[in-house]
Write a protein that holds these residues in place. Structure first.
Motif, PDB file in Angstrom:
ATOM      1  N   ILE A   1       0.833  -1.208   0.000  1.00  0.00           N
ATOM      2  CA  ILE A   1       0.000   0.000   0.000  1.00  0.00           C
ATOM      3  C   ILE A   1       0.866   1.255   0.000  1.00  0.00           C
ATOM      4  O   ILE A   1       0.610   2.208  -0.759  1.00  0.00           O
ATOM      5  CB  ILE A   1      -0.949  -0.015   1.207  1.00  0.00           C
ATOM      6  CG1 ILE A   1      -1.924  -1.198   1.110  1.00  0.00           C
ATOM      7  CG2 ILE A   1      -1.723   1.306   1.295  1.00  0.00           C
ATOM      8  CD1 ILE A   1      -2.817  -1.366   2.315  1.00  0.00           C
ATOM      9  N   MET A   2       1.879   1.278   0.838  1.00  0.00           N
ATOM     10  CA  MET A   2       2.743   2.454   0.921  1.00  0.00           C
ATOM     11  C   MET A   2       3.446   2.721  -0.399  1.00  0.00           C
ATOM     12  O   MET A   2       3.605   3.883  -0.817  1.00  0.00           O
ATOM     13  CB  MET A   2       3.764   2.273   2.041  1.00  0.00           C
ATOM     14  CG  MET A   2       3.173   2.366   3.443  1.00  0.00           C
ATOM     15  SD  MET A   2       2.450   3.999   3.801  1.00  0.00           S
ATOM     16  CE  MET A   2       3.936   5.017   3.810  1.00  0.00           C
ATOM     17  N   LYS A   3       3.885   1.674  -1.080  1.00  0.00           N
ATOM     18  CA  LYS A   3       4.549   1.849  -2.371  1.00  0.00           C
ATOM     19  C   LYS A   3       3.634   2.551  -3.364  1.00  0.00           C
ATOM     20  O   LYS A   3       4.047   3.493  -4.054  1.00  0.00           O
ATOM     21  CB  LYS A   3       4.980   0.490  -2.923  1.00  0.00           C
ATOM     22  CG  LYS A   3       5.662   0.564  -4.287  1.00  0.00           C
ATOM     23  CD  LYS A   3       6.058  -0.825  -4.789  1.00  0.00           C
ATOM     24  CE  LYS A   3       6.704  -0.736  -6.174  1.00  0.00           C
ATOM     25  NZ  LYS A   3       7.062  -2.088  -6.689  1.00  0.00           N
ATOM     26  N   HIS A   4       2.373   2.123  -3.416  1.00  0.00           N
ATOM     27  CA  HIS A   4       1.448   2.736  -4.377  1.00  0.00           C
ATOM     28  C   HIS A   4       1.075   4.154  -3.958  1.00  0.00           C
ATOM     29  O   HIS A   4       0.936   5.048  -4.809  1.00  0.00           O
ATOM     30  CB  HIS A   4       0.188   1.877  -4.521  1.00  0.00           C
ATOM     31  CG  HIS A   4      -0.465   2.029  -5.853  1.00  0.00           C
ATOM     32  ND1 HIS A   4      -0.275   1.154  -6.897  1.00  0.00           N
ATOM     33  CD2 HIS A   4      -1.286   2.989  -6.332  1.00  0.00           C
ATOM     34  CE1 HIS A   4      -0.960   1.549  -7.941  1.00  0.00           C
ATOM     35  NE2 HIS A   4      -1.592   2.664  -7.632  1.00  0.00           N
ATOM     36  N   LEU A   5       0.918   4.399  -2.665  1.00  0.00           N
ATOM     37  CA  LEU A   5       0.611   5.757  -2.215  1.00  0.00           C
ATOM     38  C   LEU A   5       1.746   6.721  -2.565  1.00  0.00           C
ATOM     39  O   LEU A   5       1.505   7.854  -3.026  1.00  0.00           O
ATOM     40  CB  LEU A   5       0.361   5.766  -0.708  1.00  0.00           C
ATOM     41  CG  LEU A   5      -0.952   5.161  -0.215  1.00  0.00           C
ATOM     42  CD1 LEU A   5      -0.981   5.108   1.307  1.00  0.00           C
ATOM     43  CD2 LEU A   5      -2.150   5.970  -0.735  1.00  0.00           C
TER      44      LEU A   5
ATOM     45  N   GLN B   1       3.978  14.857  -2.134  1.00  0.00           N
ATOM     46  CA  GLN B   1       3.681  14.943  -0.706  1.00  0.00           C
ATOM     47  C   GLN B   1       4.681  14.109   0.104  1.00  0.00           C
ATOM     48  O   GLN B   1       5.118  13.051  -0.331  1.00  0.00           O
ATOM     49  CB  GLN B   1       2.263  14.417  -0.431  1.00  0.00           C
ATOM     50  CG  GLN B   1       1.163  15.230  -1.086  1.00  0.00           C
ATOM     51  CD  GLN B   1       0.848  16.500  -0.329  1.00  0.00           C
ATOM     52  OE1 GLN B   1       1.343  16.721   0.778  1.00  0.00           O
ATOM     53  NE2 GLN B   1       0.025  17.353  -0.918  1.00  0.00           N
ATOM     54  N   GLU B   2       5.019  14.625   1.265  1.00  0.00           N
ATOM     55  CA  GLU B   2       5.795  13.846   2.221  1.00  0.00           C
ATOM     56  C   GLU B   2       4.873  13.470   3.378  1.00  0.00           C
ATOM     57  O   GLU B   2       4.211  14.320   3.959  1.00  0.00           O
ATOM     58  CB  GLU B   2       6.985  14.659   2.738  1.00  0.00           C
ATOM     59  CG  GLU B   2       8.053  14.925   1.678  1.00  0.00           C
ATOM     60  CD  GLU B   2       9.274  15.613   2.268  1.00  0.00           C
ATOM     61  OE1 GLU B   2       9.314  15.778   3.507  1.00  0.00           O
ATOM     62  OE2 GLU B   2      10.166  15.997   1.500  1.00  0.00           O
ATOM     63  N   PHE B   3       4.829  12.189   3.673  1.00  0.00           N
ATOM     64  CA  PHE B   3       3.947  11.730   4.742  1.00  0.00           C
ATOM     65  C   PHE B   3       4.558  10.497   5.392  1.00  0.00           C
ATOM     66  O   PHE B   3       5.390   9.795   4.806  1.00  0.00           O
ATOM     67  CB  PHE B   3       2.545  11.416   4.210  1.00  0.00           C
ATOM     68  CG  PHE B   3       2.531  10.489   3.023  1.00  0.00           C
ATOM     69  CD1 PHE B   3       2.463   9.110   3.186  1.00  0.00           C
ATOM     70  CD2 PHE B   3       2.587  11.005   1.731  1.00  0.00           C
ATOM     71  CE1 PHE B   3       2.447   8.265   2.089  1.00  0.00           C
ATOM     72  CE2 PHE B   3       2.570  10.161   0.623  1.00  0.00           C
ATOM     73  CZ  PHE B   3       2.499   8.782   0.809  1.00  0.00           C
TER      74      PHE B   3
END
Length: 440
Positions: A348-352, A359-361
């Motif tokens: 999920i993080m890779k796709h986000l 954006q940095e999150f």
């Protein structure tokens, strides 16, 4: 409380069990006990109050079709002084859906609205009658889907179909076209309306109802056997703790997934028509991956996020708490449950990060449900397989064993929701009261 004879024993303190207990308490002098395998009430409506810094529902999350006809309406109104921050959510409002293509580009509202219209059309174009053979939803909509022009619109429709599979907790090839397509009781618009979000959690709301009525619940009590043969006019219940509990009537509210896997032994064996109904109705899989970030990096007006071609393409947005709740159903949910948390989160993080490149999150916390691996659920909720129908549910609901075993739970009436399960619990308690009055 154990090793005692009751008028009624209720197995399971989910929505149906709670409602049955309230009806027996308020309308009779019958003594009853609720036997609950867990250390809490609510069943598949569970509010986690510890993992994050606020309560969050890992299972059922809102009251569907909330109006004065809803079985939970009067209870919610009664507690409204403490729950006055509850609010409606319109899930599929086209103006609040945020969609991103596989290359990370944002999809226009025009294309997004068109994709939603197309998805609705796919689920309303099937024409059936009583003489037609049933088909799967997949087979019924595939010709129309294949005719869509390749491109962004079709890719988004595919992502929206994944969301539909999450709603039904099953893949399209498992679902009955007769029951789900061209059904006036279901569409994306119907699913979107009158959903009441309970701020402090739906599971906690059921807990408050239970406590308010001071229902008698025996927790950590795992029922292993129900014997209607050994004693005349008495049902004997055995538990994993070697308790023996007897009752004149028993209301069985355990999930269909547990019935399918024979977690309770019945002596004698249940009638064949009941076993056939258990086998015929489907019991689905749906899970949540709840991710809390250090900030909201998406449009704060959005209620739903679609990520085209992602492994997890559908999420509910909670900008106030910086949360995305990714929802999956069917085989995707089963596959996810078998994977390590780190693999799921990394995907999920890779796709986000590929989508929100500007954006940095930072991910701060996450929670992942696994309802299929839950020994007291064995899945999420029921669905209509091919050649099953409301009549199948009516057989699941039908009392048996000389009117000593009664059946409740979301799988015994169309709706697959907390409020329908609650209404069913009330229904079964009323049946028992009617039988009891005739015998006396």
């Amino acid at each position: 409380m154990a090793n005692k004879t009751y008028d009624v024993a209720i197995i399971g303190c989910g929505s149906s069990g709670i409602a049955a207990g309230i009806e027996l308490l308020s309308q009779s002098n019958l003594n009853f006990i609720i036997l609950e395998a867990r250390n809490r009430v609510g069943g598949r409506a569970y509010t986690d109050q510890h993992s994050l810094n606020f309560p969050f529902d890992l299972g059922a999350e809102w009251i569907h079709e909330y109006d004065s006809n809803n079985s939970l309406y009067s209870f919610h109104e009664q507690f409204q002084t403490d729950l006055n921050d509850d609010c409606y959510i319109q899930l599929f409002d086209p103006t609040r859906i945020l969609c991103y293509d596989s290359d990370g580009s944002i999809i226009s509202q025009e294309v997004s609205s068109l994709a939603q219209i197309t998805t609705n059309r796919l689920f309303t174009q099937f024409k059936s009658n009583d003489t037609n053979e049933d088909a799967s939803v997949y087979d019924a909509i595939q010709p129309e889907y294949n005719r869509l022009e390749e491109g962004q619109h079709k890719r988004l429709v595919k992502a929206m179909i994944v969301a539909v599979e999450e709603i039904f907790a099953a893949d399209l090839y498992q679902l009955s076209a007769k029951q789900y397509l061209n059904n006036p009781n279901w569409s994306i618009e119907v699913e979107s309306k009158n959903n009441l979000v309970v701020k402090h959690g739906l599971g906690y709301f059921l807990e408050r109802i239970t406590n308010h009525f001071q229902l008698s619940v025996l927790f950590n009590t795992v029922v292993t056997e129900i014997d209607t043969l050994s004693h005349a006019d008495i049902v004997q219940i055995s538990t994993s703790q070697n308790q023996k509990i007897s009752a004149k009537y028993v209301i069985i509210t355990v999930p269909l997934g547990c019935l399918k896997q024979d977690t309770i032994i019945f002596q004698p064996r249940l009638p064949q028509w009941k076993l056939d109904a258990v086998d015929q109705l489907g019991f689905g899989h749906t899970d949540k991956i709840i991710m809390q970030f250090d900030k909201t990096f998406w449009n704060e007006e959005a209620t739903i996020l679609y990520l085209v071609d992602a492994s997890f393409p559908f999420a509910l947005c909670n900008p106030a708490k910086c949360i995305l709740s990714f929802m999956i159903g069917g085989r995707r949910a089963q596959k996810m449950e078998d994977e390590k948390n780190e693999i799921t989160i990394a995907q999920i993080m890779k796709h986000l990060k590929q989508t929100f490149t500007q954006q940095e999150f930072k991910l701060e916390h996450y929670i992942i449900s696994r309802w299929t691996q839950d020994e007291f659920a064995r899945g999420s909720y029921s669905y209509f397989t091919m050649n099953s129908s409301v009549e199948t549910m009516e057989l699941l609901a039908k009392e048996c064993s000389e009117n000593r075993l009664f059946w409740a739970g979301e799988h015994t009436s169309d709706g697959a929701s907390v409020h329908t399960a609650f209404a069913i619990g009330t229904r079964e308690a009323k049946k028992i009261l009617n039988y009891h009055s005739m015998k006396t």
